[in-house]
Write a protein that holds these residues in place. Structure first.
Motif, short mmCIF file in Angstrom:
data_model
loop_
_atom_site.label_atom_id
_atom_site.label_comp_id
_atom_site.label_asym_id
_atom_site.label_seq_id
_atom_site.Cartn_x
_atom_site.Cartn_y
_atom_site.Cartn_z
N MET A 52 0.97 -1.12 0.08
CA MET A 52 0.02 0.15 -0.08
C MET A 52 0.88 1.28 0.12
O MET A 52 1.88 1.41 0.67
CB MET A 52 -0.83 -0.09 1.37
CG MET A 52 -1.85 -1.08 1.27
SD MET A 52 -2.70 -1.05 2.88
CE MET A 52 -1.51 -1.77 4.04
N THR A 53 0.56 2.18 -0.78
CA THR A 53 1.21 3.62 -0.88
C THR A 53 0.14 4.53 -0.65
O THR A 53 -0.89 4.26 -1.44
CB THR A 53 2.06 3.62 -2.16
OG1 THR A 53 1.30 3.52 -3.28
CG2 THR A 53 3.36 2.86 -2.13
N GLY A 54 0.51 5.52 -0.33
CA GLY A 54 -0.66 6.61 -0.03
C GLY A 54 -0.02 7.89 0.41
O GLY A 54 1.24 8.03 0.90
N GLY A 55 -1.01 9.04 0.65
CA GLY A 55 -0.32 10.25 0.81
C GLY A 55 -1.44 11.38 1.09
O GLY A 55 -2.58 11.12 0.65
N VAL A 56 -1.09 12.36 1.39
CA VAL A 56 -1.87 13.82 1.50
C VAL A 56 -1.08 14.79 1.07
O VAL A 56 0.04 14.96 1.64
CB VAL A 56 -2.29 13.95 3.16
CG1 VAL A 56 -2.99 14.93 3.09
CG2 VAL A 56 -2.88 12.81 3.55
N ASP A 57 -1.51 15.39 0.07
CA ASP A 57 -0.72 16.70 -0.34
C ASP A 57 -0.25 17.57 0.82
O ASP A 57 -1.18 18.07 1.58
CB ASP A 57 -1.65 17.52 -1.40
CG ASP A 57 -1.93 16.84 -2.66
OD1 ASP A 57 -1.14 15.78 -2.95
OD2 ASP A 57 -2.59 17.41 -3.55
N GLY A 58 0.80 17.95 0.62
CA GLY A 58 1.73 18.84 1.61
C GLY A 58 2.03 18.21 2.92
O GLY A 58 2.57 19.19 3.92
N ILE A 59 1.61 17.16 3.14
CA ILE A 59 1.97 16.52 4.60
C ILE A 59 3.17 15.25 4.39
O ILE A 59 3.77 15.24 5.23
CB ILE A 59 0.54 15.97 5.11
CG1 ILE A 59 -0.53 17.02 5.31
CG2 ILE A 59 0.68 15.17 6.38
CD1 ILE A 59 0.09 18.12 6.12
N GLY A 60 2.78 14.26 3.36
CA GLY A 60 3.62 13.25 3.41
C GLY A 60 3.14 12.19 2.68
O GLY A 60 2.09 12.23 1.99
N THR A 61 3.92 10.93 2.61
CA THR A 61 3.27 9.57 2.05
C THR A 61 3.83 8.62 3.06
O THR A 61 4.41 8.72 4.01
CB THR A 61 4.30 9.55 0.70
OG1 THR A 61 5.58 9.48 1.15
CG2 THR A 61 3.83 10.71 -0.39
N ILE A 62 3.00 7.44 2.82
CA ILE A 62 3.40 6.39 3.64
C ILE A 62 3.49 5.05 2.44
O ILE A 62 2.67 5.08 1.59
CB ILE A 62 2.27 6.16 4.44
CG1 ILE A 62 2.65 5.00 5.45
CG2 ILE A 62 0.85 6.07 3.93
CD1 ILE A 62 1.55 4.91 6.83
N GLU A 63 4.00 3.99 2.97
CA GLU A 63 4.14 2.73 2.33
C GLU A 63 4.29 1.80 3.27
O GLU A 63 5.12 1.73 4.22
CB GLU A 63 5.40 2.66 1.26
CG GLU A 63 5.51 1.51 0.58
CD GLU A 63 6.65 1.32 -0.48
OE1 GLU A 63 6.67 2.51 -1.24
OE2 GLU A 63 7.50 0.27 -0.38
N ILE A 64 3.46 0.74 3.09
CA ILE A 64 3.24 -0.57 3.93
C ILE A 64 3.13 -1.73 3.14
O ILE A 64 2.35 -1.74 2.39
CB ILE A 64 2.27 -0.30 5.02
CG1 ILE A 64 2.42 0.94 5.99
CG2 ILE A 64 1.94 -1.61 5.84
CD1 ILE A 64 3.61 0.51 6.82
N THR A 65 3.91 -2.79 3.45
CA THR A 65 3.75 -3.95 2.88
C THR A 65 3.02 -5.07 3.73
O THR A 65 3.45 -5.07 4.92
CB THR A 65 4.99 -4.46 2.15
OG1 THR A 65 5.45 -3.51 1.27
CG2 THR A 65 4.85 -5.98 1.65
N ILE A 66 2.20 -5.84 3.13
CA ILE A 66 1.33 -7.00 4.17
C ILE A 66 2.05 -8.35 3.84
O ILE A 66 2.32 -8.83 2.59
CB ILE A 66 -0.06 -7.13 3.75
CG1 ILE A 66 -0.95 -5.67 4.08
CG2 ILE A 66 -0.79 -8.14 4.72
CD1 ILE A 66 -0.93 -5.19 5.30
N GLY A 67 2.76 -8.67 4.92
CA GLY A 67 3.44 -10.05 4.88
C GLY A 67 2.78 -11.10 5.04
O GLY A 67 1.37 -11.18 5.13
N GLN A 68 3.30 -12.34 5.30
CA GLN A 68 2.36 -13.60 5.43
C GLN A 68 2.15 -13.42 7.02
O GLN A 68 2.91 -13.01 7.67
CB GLN A 68 3.78 -14.75 5.23
CG GLN A 68 3.91 -14.94 3.72
CD GLN A 68 2.83 -15.24 2.85
OE1 GLN A 68 1.83 -16.10 3.28
NE2 GLN A 68 2.74 -14.72 1.62
N PRO A 69 1.09 -14.36 7.29
CA PRO A 69 0.60 -14.38 8.70
C PRO A 69 1.78 -15.04 9.46
O PRO A 69 2.86 -15.72 9.07
CB PRO A 69 -0.57 -15.25 8.68
CG PRO A 69 -1.05 -15.27 7.29
CD PRO A 69 0.31 -15.15 6.46
N LYS A 70 1.73 -14.60 10.76
CA LYS A 70 2.80 -15.23 11.68
C LYS A 70 2.56 -16.67 12.13
O LYS A 70 1.18 -17.04 12.21
CB LYS A 70 2.70 -14.43 13.18
CG LYS A 70 3.66 -13.24 12.82
CD LYS A 70 3.92 -12.53 14.34
CE LYS A 70 4.89 -11.34 14.37
NZ LYS A 70 5.14 -11.00 15.77
#
Length: 231
Positions: A213-231
């Protein structure tokens, strides 16, 4: 000096953009149904007043992390959100003073075990277990309000594996940030370190192990998160 029977837990914290310092997290409040299209998406009335739910402080995860697919669910959903970080305490804060209490802003993802939420709603039970689980509150580095100002408009978006799913504007918030802070402070005394996830636009959907997942808000920042395998 106080002695404890067990070692004190680590302090939950969020990164600060452009700084080695971190923002210590005290509590996490989340606003439900704060974009009209998202409210209609789930068959709700967008005219309803905002409501809040909580996540534990240690649910925060830094951008760039890989999060194991959580247990007890087969329907994990993403919800991109603007995050307001409280830097000044206040109780029953007037709306015209509310932004004085915001230290800065970030980009968060409210991860939701949707199947557990749906089951809880049908049974008229609390749905904490669908929201307040481990690593359920990824958050980008915070940008100070001195640098960003207090955003009233700007694109908010989220993509999964490069395909945009959520795409809206902060101007579409039913309850703007000043209202959210003020209304939240009617119920609890806000303190420095509190985070408020301000609601998600339409387009929420499921993610699977291996998705990024990648996302963001203009003027604030961005984020990136990957979903891994279950524990």
């Amino acid at each position: 000096m106080t002695d404890f029977v067990l070692p004190s837990p680590a302090i939950a914290s969020v990164a600060v953009a452009g700084s080695p310092e971190r923002f210590a997290v005290r509590r996490i409040f989340c606003v439900g149904r704060n974009y009209a299209a998202h409210a209609r998406e789930f068959g709700n009335d967008e005219r309803d007043p905002p409501f809040f739910f909580t996540k534990p402080a240690d649910a925060v995860v830094d951008s760039g992390a890989t999060i194991p697919y959580p247990p007890l669910t087969a329907n994990l959903h993403h919800e991109i959100e603007l995050v307001a970080a409280i830097g000044k305490a206040g109780f029953r804060i007037p709306r015209d003073k509310a932004l004085d209490h915001v230290w800065g802003y970030g980009v968060g993802i409210d991860l939701t075990r949707r199947d557990l939420q749906d089951e809880a709603k049908k049974a008229a039970r609390p749905w904490d277990w669908s929201k307040a689980f481990d690593r359920s509150a990824p958050c980008s580095p915070l940008t100070s309000a001195q640098q960003s100002g207090h955003p009233q408009k700007g694109r908010i978006w989220l993509a999964v594996n490069g395909k945009v799913r959520q795409d809206a504007d902060l101007a579409e918030l039913i309850w703007p940030i000043s209202d959210i802070v003020s209304i939240c402070s009617e119920a609890v005394e806000l303190e420095p370190g509190d985070l408020i996830f301000t609601g998600t636009p339409a387009g929420v959907g499921a993610v699977r192990a291996g998705d990024t997942m990648t996302g963001g808000v203009d003027g604030i920042g961005t984020i990136e998160i990957t979903i891994g395998q279950p524990k």
